[in-house]
Design a protein around this motif. Structure first.
Motif, PDB file in Angstrom:
ATOM      1  N   ASP A 169     -43.344 -53.913 -51.583  1.00 22.65           N
ATOM      2  CA  ASP A 169     -41.920 -53.625 -51.790  1.00 22.65           C
ATOM      3  C   ASP A 169     -41.259 -53.154 -50.500  1.00 22.65           C
ATOM      4  OD1 ASP A 169     -42.017 -54.107 -54.634  1.00 22.65           O
ATOM      5  OD2 ASP A 169     -43.052 -52.194 -54.813  1.00 22.65           O
ATOM      6  N   ILE A 170     -41.913 -52.225 -49.829  1.00 20.22           N
ATOM      7  CA  ILE A 170     -41.330 -51.666 -48.606  1.00 20.22           C
ATOM      8  C   ILE A 170     -41.229 -52.740 -47.529  1.00 20.22           C
ATOM      9  CG2 ILE A 170     -41.576 -49.914 -46.829  1.00 20.22           C
ATOM     10  CD1 ILE A 170     -40.921 -48.917 -49.734  1.00 20.22           C
ATOM     11  N   GLU A 171     -42.264 -53.544 -47.386  1.00 21.69           N
ATOM     12  CA  GLU A 171     -42.229 -54.596 -46.370  1.00 21.69           C
ATOM     13  C   GLU A 171     -41.198 -55.669 -46.716  1.00 21.69           C
ATOM     14  OE1 GLU A 171     -46.240 -55.921 -45.846  1.00 21.69           O
ATOM     15  OE2 GLU A 171     -46.762 -54.187 -44.592  1.00 21.69           O
ATOM     16  N   THR A 172     -40.975 -55.912 -47.997  1.00 20.47           N
ATOM     17  CA  THR A 172     -39.909 -56.836 -48.392  1.00 20.47           C
ATOM     18  C   THR A 172     -38.566 -56.328 -47.896  1.00 20.47           C
ATOM     19  OG1 THR A 172     -41.111 -57.512 -50.375  1.00 20.47           O
ATOM     20  CG2 THR A 172     -38.749 -57.948 -50.337  1.00 20.47           C
ATOM     21  N   ALA A 173     -38.314 -55.038 -48.120  1.00 18.47           N
ATOM     22  CA  ALA A 173     -37.054 -54.447 -47.665  1.00 18.47           C
ATOM     23  C   ALA A 173     -36.912 -54.557 -46.155  1.00 18.47           C
ATOM     24  CB  ALA A 173     -36.981 -52.990 -48.106  1.00 18.47           C
ATOM     25  N   VAL A 174     -37.969 -54.212 -45.440  1.00 20.24           N
ATOM     26  CA  VAL A 174     -37.927 -54.286 -43.975  1.00 20.24           C
ATOM     27  C   VAL A 174     -37.674 -55.725 -43.524  1.00 20.24           C
ATOM     28  CG1 VAL A 174     -39.290 -53.990 -41.875  1.00 20.24           C
ATOM     29  CG2 VAL A 174     -39.382 -52.245 -43.677  1.00 20.24           C
ATOM     30  N   ASN A 175     -38.400 -56.663 -44.110  1.00 19.64           N
ATOM     31  CA  ASN A 175     -38.270 -58.070 -43.723  1.00 19.64           C
ATOM     32  C   ASN A 175     -36.887 -58.634 -44.033  1.00 19.64           C
ATOM     33  OD1 ASN A 175     -40.933 -58.019 -42.886  1.00 19.64           O
ATOM     34  ND2 ASN A 175     -41.734 -58.912 -44.778  1.00 19.64           N
ATOM     35  N   ALA A 176     -36.246 -58.087 -45.075  1.00 22.61           N
ATOM     36  CA  ALA A 176     -34.926 -58.576 -45.475  1.00 22.61           C
ATOM     37  C   ALA A 176     -33.787 -57.826 -44.794  1.00 22.61           C
ATOM     38  CB  ALA A 176     -34.770 -58.462 -46.994  1.00 22.61           C
ATOM     39  N   ARG A 188     -49.054 -46.237 -55.873  1.00 19.45           N
ATOM     40  CA  ARG A 188     -49.604 -46.004 -54.537  1.00 19.45           C
ATOM     41  C   ARG A 188     -49.182 -44.647 -53.978  1.00 19.45           C
ATOM     42  NH1 ARG A 188     -50.771 -51.330 -52.866  1.00 19.45           N
ATOM     43  NH2 ARG A 188     -51.465 -52.397 -54.765  1.00 19.45           N
ATOM     44  N   GLU A 189     -49.714 -44.329 -52.786  1.00 14.77           N
ATOM     45  CA  GLU A 189     -49.546 -43.003 -52.218  1.00 14.77           C
ATOM     46  C   GLU A 189     -48.540 -42.992 -51.063  1.00 14.77           C
ATOM     47  OE1 GLU A 189     -52.581 -44.537 -52.293  1.00 14.77           O
ATOM     48  OE2 GLU A 189     -53.399 -43.597 -54.108  1.00 14.77           O
ATOM     49  N   PHE A 190     -48.202 -41.764 -50.661  1.00 13.23           N
ATOM     50  CA  PHE A 190     -47.235 -41.529 -49.583  1.00 13.23           C
ATOM     51  C   PHE A 190     -47.636 -42.264 -48.310  1.00 13.23           C
ATOM     52  CE2 PHE A 190     -45.545 -39.312 -45.943  1.00 13.23           C
ATOM     53  CZ  PHE A 190     -44.261 -38.944 -46.318  1.00 13.23           C
ATOM     54  N   THR A 191     -48.919 -42.181 -47.941  1.00 16.45           N
ATOM     55  CA  THR A 191     -49.344 -42.754 -46.661  1.00 16.45           C
ATOM     56  C   THR A 191     -49.107 -44.256 -46.608  1.00 16.45           C
ATOM     57  OG1 THR A 191     -51.602 -42.846 -47.543  1.00 16.45           O
ATOM     58  CG2 THR A 191     -51.040 -40.969 -46.137  1.00 16.45           C
ATOM     59  N   GLU A 192     -49.339 -44.948 -47.713  1.00 13.75           N
ATOM     60  CA  GLU A 192     -49.097 -46.395 -47.730  1.00 13.75           C
ATOM     61  C   GLU A 192     -47.616 -46.705 -47.557  1.00 13.75           C
ATOM     62  OE1 GLU A 192     -49.200 -50.046 -50.927  1.00 13.75           O
ATOM     63  OE2 GLU A 192     -51.028 -48.856 -50.705  1.00 13.75           O
ATOM     64  N   LEU A 193     -46.781 -45.972 -48.268  1.00 14.68           N
ATOM     65  CA  LEU A 193     -45.343 -46.223 -48.200  1.00 14.68           C
ATOM     66  C   LEU A 193     -44.790 -45.889 -46.817  1.00 14.68           C
ATOM     67  CD1 LEU A 193     -44.437 -44.688 -51.674  1.00 14.68           C
ATOM     68  CD2 LEU A 193     -44.710 -47.116 -51.120  1.00 14.68           C
ATOM     69  N   GLU A 194     -45.266 -44.796 -46.253  1.00 10.95           N
ATOM     70  CA  GLU A 194     -44.809 -44.395 -44.921  1.00 10.95           C
ATOM     71  C   GLU A 194     -45.224 -45.415 -43.872  1.00 10.95           C
ATOM     72  OE1 GLU A 194     -44.811 -40.257 -42.457  1.00 10.95           O
ATOM     73  OE2 GLU A 194     -46.774 -40.998 -43.093  1.00 10.95           O
ATOM     74  N   SER A 195     -46.486 -45.839 -43.913  1.00 16.18           N
ATOM     75  CA  SER A 195     -46.970 -46.776 -42.900  1.00 16.18           C
ATOM     76  C   SER A 195     -46.320 -48.146 -43.036  1.00 16.18           C
ATOM     77  CB  SER A 195     -48.493 -46.908 -42.979  1.00 16.18           C
ATOM     78  OG  SER A 195     -48.895 -47.505 -44.203  1.00 16.18           O
ATOM     79  N   ALA A 196     -45.859 -48.477 -44.247  1.00 14.89           N
ATOM     80  CA  ALA A 196     -45.188 -49.762 -44.453  1.00 14.89           C
ATOM     81  C   ALA A 196     -43.763 -49.766 -43.920  1.00 14.89           C
ATOM     82  CB  ALA A 196     -45.185 -50.111 -45.937  1.00 14.89           C
ATOM     83  N   GLY A 197     -43.209 -48.565 -43.674  1.00 20.83           N
ATOM     84  CA  GLY A 197     -41.877 -48.497 -43.082  1.00 20.83           C
ATOM     85  C   GLY A 197     -40.791 -47.941 -43.968  1.00 20.83           C
ATOM     86  N   ALA A 198     -41.165 -47.186 -45.016  1.00 20.60           N
ATOM     87  CA  ALA A 198     -40.145 -46.612 -45.899  1.00 20.60           C
ATOM     88  C   ALA A 198     -39.246 -45.646 -45.133  1.00 20.60           C
ATOM     89  CB  ALA A 198     -40.804 -45.897 -47.074  1.00 20.60           C
ATOM     90  N   THR A 199     -37.946 -45.814 -45.273  1.00 18.57           N
ATOM     91  CA  THR A 199     -36.987 -44.886 -44.678  1.00 18.57           C
ATOM     92  C   THR A 199     -36.929 -43.593 -45.468  1.00 18.57           C
ATOM     93  OG1 THR A 199     -35.661 -46.733 -43.858  1.00 18.57           O
ATOM     94  CG2 THR A 199     -34.572 -44.588 -44.007  1.00 18.57           C
ATOM     95  N   ASP A 200     -36.990 -43.717 -46.792  1.00 20.57           N
ATOM     96  CA  ASP A 200     -37.003 -42.563 -47.692  1.00 20.57           C
ATOM     97  C   ASP A 200     -38.166 -42.718 -48.658  1.00 20.57           C
ATOM     98  OD1 ASP A 200     -34.432 -41.133 -47.003  1.00 20.57           O
ATOM     99  OD2 ASP A 200     -33.617 -43.101 -47.536  1.00 20.57           O
ATOM    100  N   ILE A 201     -38.762 -41.585 -49.037  1.00 20.43           N
ATOM    101  CA  ILE A 201     -39.820 -41.562 -50.044  1.00 20.43           C
ATOM    102  C   ILE A 201     -39.484 -40.440 -51.015  1.00 20.43           C
ATOM    103  CG2 ILE A 201     -42.280 -41.270 -50.499  1.00 20.43           C
ATOM    104  CD1 ILE A 201     -42.827 -42.291 -47.665  1.00 20.43           C
ATOM    105  N   ILE A 202     -39.381 -40.777 -52.303  1.00 20.95           N
ATOM    106  CA  ILE A 202     -38.931 -39.803 -53.293  1.00 20.95           C
ATOM    107  C   ILE A 202     -39.996 -39.583 -54.361  1.00 20.95           C
ATOM    108  CG2 ILE A 202     -36.491 -40.228 -52.881  1.00 20.95           C
ATOM    109  CD1 ILE A 202     -36.430 -42.044 -55.326  1.00 20.95           C
TER     110      ILE A 202
END
Length: 215
Positions: A169-176, A188-202
């Motif tokens: 999901d995060i990489e889709t957003a980045v790619n788009a 999934r966990e914080f580390t995966e979302l952060e490393s994928a490039g999430a701007t915000d994590i809630i």
């Protein structure tokens, strides 16, 4: 501003539902089953990849086809079972709907199930468009369908926030070129979302309302 939501692990808790369906199907084939929690890492980037992970060393093309056929037949009968909106999701959607925020859904789940589940679990919330995986289209994190959604909403990708619980999901957003928002109540966990490039994590749905999202 518009929002695109993932489905499994973001709007709906389907972990037990999917795990039980795959385990029943594996049992039908006389193959080993898996703990429910393992499916957190099996699910997220398309049916075929999930099937391959379920089969492990037995992932021959013949077994992939057999398990896919059996599981899809099972899931057509059981997709309602053990699936439920996450706490806080329905009230979040009520607020967003009252504010007339355009909302769409993009999932790697087969399209027919996505449409059925959205109609069943969220009958009073307008999502448009609702998109699952369709033949001829790449799975997330390919941005093609996300960009088609933005085009259908007549909004720039930079004005869209993509909300999801996995790297795909995060990489889709980045790619788009969209605003990537990761959620911690899913698979999934914080580390995966952060490393994928999430701007915000809630950590809870209503935190979405306090983010500085694109206008």
């Amino acid at each position: 501003m518009a929002l695109i939501f993932d489905l499994d692990g973001t709007l709906l808790d389907t972990l037990a539902s999917l795990a039980n369906s795959f385990n029943r199907s594996l049992g039908t084939l006389g193959m080993p089953t898996h703990p429910v929690n393992d499916y957190r890492y099996f699910i997220g980037d398309g049916l075929r990849n999930c099937v391959i992970r379920c089969l492990g060393n037995a992932a021959t093309e013949q077994n992939i086809e057999r398990l896919t056929e059996i599981q899809q037949a099972d899931y057509r009968q059981t997709w309602r079972d053990d699936a439920v909106p996450y706490p806080g999701i329905e009230s979040l959607l009520d607020v967003l709907g009252q504010d007339n925020v355009p909302m769409a859904v993009l999932s790697n789940k087969p399209h027919q199930f996505v449409v059925q589940m959205m109609d069943y679990f969220f009958p009073n919330t307008r999502f448009h468009p609702v998109m699952g995986h369709r033949p001829g289209y790449a799975h997330k994190p390919d941005p093609t369908t996300a960009l088609l959604i933005a085009d259908e909403l007549n909004i720039k990708p930079s004005q869209v926030a993509f909300v999801g619980d996995t790297r795909a999901d995060i990489e889709t957003a980045v790619n788009a070129g969209m605003h990537p928002v990761g959620v911690l109540w899913g698979f999934r966990e914080f580390t995966e979302l952060e490393s994928a490039g999430a701007t915000d994590i809630i950590g809870s749905p209503h935190e979405l309302l306090s983010l500085d999202l694109p206008k």
